[in-house]
Design an enzyme around this catalytic site. Structure first.
Site, mmCIF file in Angstrom:
data_model
loop_
_atom_site.group_PDB
_atom_site.id
_atom_site.type_symbol
_atom_site.label_atom_id
_atom_site.label_comp_id
_atom_site.label_asym_id
_atom_site.label_seq_id
_atom_site.Cartn_x
_atom_site.Cartn_y
_atom_site.Cartn_z
ATOM 1 N N SER A 113 0.826 -1.201 0.000
ATOM 2 C CA SER A 113 0.000 0.000 0.000
ATOM 3 C C SER A 113 0.864 1.257 0.000
ATOM 4 O O SER A 113 1.952 1.273 0.603
ATOM 5 C CB SER A 113 -0.910 0.022 1.229
ATOM 6 O OG SER A 113 -1.605 1.256 1.321
ATOM 7 N N TYR A 139 -3.100 0.343 9.619
ATOM 8 C CA TYR A 139 -3.184 -0.359 8.344
ATOM 9 C C TYR A 139 -1.887 -0.211 7.563
ATOM 10 O O TYR A 139 -1.314 -1.207 7.085
ATOM 11 C CB TYR A 139 -4.359 0.163 7.525
ATOM 12 C CG TYR A 139 -4.270 -0.176 6.057
ATOM 13 C CD1 TYR A 139 -4.483 -1.484 5.620
ATOM 14 C CD2 TYR A 139 -3.946 0.793 5.104
ATOM 15 C CE1 TYR A 139 -4.379 -1.816 4.275
ATOM 16 C CE2 TYR A 139 -3.845 0.465 3.767
ATOM 17 C CZ TYR A 139 -4.057 -0.836 3.347
ATOM 18 O OH TYR A 139 -3.937 -1.164 2.028
ATOM 19 N N LYS A 177 -17.670 -0.616 0.230
ATOM 20 C CA LYS A 177 -16.545 -0.213 1.067
ATOM 21 C C LYS A 177 -16.865 0.917 2.049
ATOM 22 O O LYS A 177 -16.003 1.322 2.831
ATOM 23 C CB LYS A 177 -15.358 0.197 0.183
ATOM 24 C CG LYS A 177 -14.715 -0.963 -0.554
ATOM 25 C CD LYS A 177 -13.583 -0.526 -1.453
ATOM 26 C CE LYS A 177 -12.399 0.009 -0.693
ATOM 27 N NZ LYS A 177 -11.710 -1.016 0.142
#
Length: 321
Positions: A113, A139, A177
């Site tokens: 990411s 995250y 989402k």
């Protein structure tokens, strides 16, 4: 046979669509659909089996002809507070898949990411030492620690291993989402409901309202990169996947209005307190490494990507891609 984890999710289901489009149907989907609407993303796909992620590892040894695992499954919320869950789901589970691919000598393509870069003060260069970057949320850190773990592997490597640092992805199949869906999705809904789009005001004097910059990439470009990697198993490493061209949220909102043949009507609202210290004002993927590896297909422009998404998906039934 190809395994796609997170195969009912946003990027994973689009990857399956791209594989199906070139005639690949020998696919196992791994996910955790539960009571969500993600099953909509499977309706028009060709695949062999769907396996819940909690059962997949114990069943993995029963498959003899897997050639690649495309690992898109993760807890991807940047606001997730349960770090133990992030560690187990994003780090430990990914390690087990890596070890299987190393043992069987098959390709392993996984989602890292751009959140690993933190606030961007040290740049967004995938050729830099990843230890210098400080993620802003759990995250991002859970993704970084796996990239660091890969870096420390001395002998145990899959036949092919590729980590992909996705920047700001938008496109079909992201409807489930919630807050993590793209501004195009939320903006389209807001326009339909109120005729306007709401954007956060800037809390940084270097950026005017709406001028916060992101590297927005259309999900179809990500699918193109992944398919290219499958065709080029000699390519290994961790790569950025963005366009290399940042655009403002104002531009993104304006393109959404233009795709709907409307004049822009943007309203600026206060940024929530909990986001102010963790907000990225600028991202831009350095793309030299992927290009040097041989990928030379042009990326979709913001105008063309937003227009395709709005006209061919959001305006129609957006759950059929």
């Amino acid at each position: 046979m190809i395994v796609v984890t997170g195969g009912a999710g946003f990027i994973g289901s689009c990857v399956i669509r791209a594989l199906n489009d070139v005639g690949i149907e020998d696919i196992i989907i791994v996910d955790n659909i539960n009571t969500t609407d993600k099953w909509f993303n499977l309706r028009n796909k060709k695949y062999i089996d769907y396996i819940h992620k909690s059962q997949f590892l114990e069943k993995l040894s029963s498959y003899e002809n897997i050639t690649a695992i495309i690992h898109m499954g993760a807890q991807s919320s940047t606001t997730e507070k349960d770090f133990d869950y992030l560690w187990k789901n994003n780090f430990e589970y990914t390690k087990m898949l890596w070890n299987y691919c190393s043992c069987k000598q098959i390709s392993f393509i996984y989602a890292s990411s751009a959140a690993t870069y933190g606030d961007g003060k040290n740049g967004f260069d995938d050729e830099s030492d990843i230890e210098q970057f400080i993620p802003l949320n759990g995250y991002g850190y859970s993704k970084q620690i796996f990239d660091l773990w890969v870096k420390d592997q001395a002998k145990s490597f899959p036949k092919q291993y590729v980590g992909l640092k996705f920047f700001n992805v938008y496109g079909p199949n992201e409807y489930f989402k919630g807050n993590m869906a793209s501004m195009v999705f939320h903006g389209y809904r807001q326009i339909c409901e109120s005729g306007s789009i709401k954007l956060f005001k800037s809390c940084n004097p270097d950026y005017a309202n709406g001028e916060q910059l992101r590297d927005f990439i259309y999900v179809k470009d990500i699918c193109s990169v992944i398919y290219w990697l499958l065709q080029n198993p000699q390519v290994n490493g961790v790569f950025n996947v963005g366009t290399g061209k940042p655009h403002s949220f104002k531009e993104l909102a304006e393109q959404t209005f233009y795709a709907m043949d409307l004049e822009p009507n943007i309203i600026y609202i206060d940024m929530p307190e909990q986001l102010k210290k963790k907000y990225q004002y600028y991202t831009k993927a350095e793309m030299k490494k992927l290009h040097k590896a041989g990928y030379n297909k042009p990326f979709t422009t913001l105008e063309d990507g937003v227009r395709d998404y709005v006209i061919n998906y959001l305006v129609n039934d957006f759950r059929i891609h």
